[in-house]
Enzyme design. Structure first.
Site, mmCIF file in Angstrom:
data_model
loop_
_atom_site.group_PDB
_atom_site.id
_atom_site.type_symbol
_atom_site.label_atom_id
_atom_site.label_comp_id
_atom_site.label_asym_id
_atom_site.label_seq_id
_atom_site.Cartn_x
_atom_site.Cartn_y
_atom_site.Cartn_z
ATOM 1 N N GLU A 125 0.839 -1.212 0.000
ATOM 2 C CA GLU A 125 0.000 0.000 0.000
ATOM 3 C C GLU A 125 0.869 1.255 0.000
ATOM 4 O O GLU A 125 0.562 2.242 -0.680
ATOM 5 C CB GLU A 125 -0.918 -0.041 1.228
ATOM 6 N N THR A 178 -4.622 10.728 -3.513
ATOM 7 C CA THR A 178 -4.686 10.685 -2.046
ATOM 8 C C THR A 178 -3.737 11.732 -1.455
ATOM 9 O O THR A 178 -4.085 12.425 -0.495
ATOM 10 C CB THR A 178 -4.313 9.276 -1.541
HETATM 11 N N1 HSE Z 1 -7.501 7.310 5.383
HETATM 12 C C1 HSE Z 1 -6.928 7.599 4.099
HETATM 13 C C2 HSE Z 1 -7.284 9.021 3.713
HETATM 14 C C3 HSE Z 1 -7.465 6.637 3.101
HETATM 15 O O1 HSE Z 1 -8.438 9.392 3.864
HETATM 16 O O2 HSE Z 1 -6.403 9.761 3.258
HETATM 17 C C4 HSE Z 1 -6.885 6.855 1.719
HETATM 18 O O3 HSE Z 1 -7.277 5.820 0.903
#
Ligand code: HSE
Length: 295
Positions: A125, A178
């Site tokens: 990941e 992200t």
């Molecule tokens: N918890 C992470 C975010 C998940 O919200 O940035 C990203 O897939």
């Protein structure tokens, strides 16, 4: 061995970086075979254009992390059939990272437990998201709802899943990285907002334990992250309003987006919500995909 590796929804509104749930019927498939030749070879990738070199592929990197720990006297070849679009916000990279370690662990006779598998998958990941978070990986490995209590050392809690819970996902076909969705978040948060947020996380966990759908609905709110990220998702407020008006328990951004999830009690409600969201989004010029799955 044939593996189904599920899509997941991270954050679940109030639980940024800690809560997640797994979709029962949406996911990738992999075929994993033991080979005499040592190492990891990715022999087939269908669905999306992804690297074949193990060191550059999320499934390969997590598999290599497991191999490093297990040091088996054999190797593995992996075929990947990707259904989850990379960058969709429903744990595409996590599904790849999890599928390979889960399958190899089975073929080796299960030397590792679920927490150790989560740790290996986090290495894969990290290749995709440049940061080690487990809120998509944990639900894909443990199933249902999970809470990542801590990453170092890794501690994952499996939470109960009330009966007849369904998720409707809409994936607007826009790209949100992200890293970008993380970079717009504030480094510090207001105490009053923090109080609201941890009260919601606590009550959401309680609602899952007691199958209290009303409390679940009242807990599905995010005053910390969503106000910033929703600006990246076109028509988010309209989507949310439509989902709630049609009976959804809650509606929020799936992971870092662009997908948006609605949680529903019962398949019929989920179908109504899906229909309403589809009608609404069809009026925009943004292409989209929709999924409906039991949790
Ligand atoms: N918890 C992470 C975010 C998940 O919200 O940035 C990203 O897939």
């Amino acid at each position: 061995m044939k593996i189904f590796s599920p899509a997941t929804v991270a954050n679940v509104s109030c639980g940024f970086d800690v809560l997640g749930f797994c979709l029962e019927s949406i996911g990738d498939e992999m075929v994993i075979r033991k080979t005499d030749e040592k190492g990891i070879r990715i022999t087939k990738i269908e669905g999306f254009d992804l690297p074949f070199e193990a060191e550059k592929n999320v499934a390969g990197v997590s598999a290599l992390a497991l191999m490093e720990a297990a040091k088996p006297n054999c190797g593995f070849e992996i075929e990947i059939y990707k259904n989850i679009k990379p960058g969709s916000g429903v744990g595409s990279s996590s599904a790849s990272a999890v599928g390979s370690v889960f399958g190899i662990n089975e073929l080796l006779g299960r030397p590792f437990d679920k927490t150790q598998l989560t740790n290996f998958a986090m290495k894969g990941e990290a290749l995709a998201s440049q940061c080690e978070h487990a809120d998509n990986i944990a639900p894909a490995i443990f199933g249902g709802f999970t809470l990542v209590k801590s990453v170092t050392p890794l501690e994952v809690l499996q939470l109960p899943t009330p009966a007849n819970l369904f998720a409707v996902i809409i994936h607007p076909q826009i790209e949100i990285k992200t890293s970008e969705a993380r970079s717009i978040l504030p480094k510090q948060i207001d105490l009053q907002k923090a109080i609201t947020q941890w009260s919601n996380v606590g009550s959401l966990v309680h609602a899952l334990h007691t199958s209290d759908y009303g409390l679940l609905s009242r807990s599905l709110s995010d005053v910390v992250v969503e106000p910033y990220r929703k600006q990246l998702i076109p028509h988010f407020d309209d989507l949310r309003e439509s989902a709630l008006k049609n009976g959804a328990l809650g509606c929020g951004i799936s992971g870092s987006g662009p997908s948006v999830f609605s949680l529903c009690h019962g398949r019929e409600t989920a179908k109504n919500v899906a229909r309403a969201i589809k009608t609404l989004f069809s009026k925009t010029d943004i292409p989209f995909e929709m999924y409906l799955s039991r949790i």
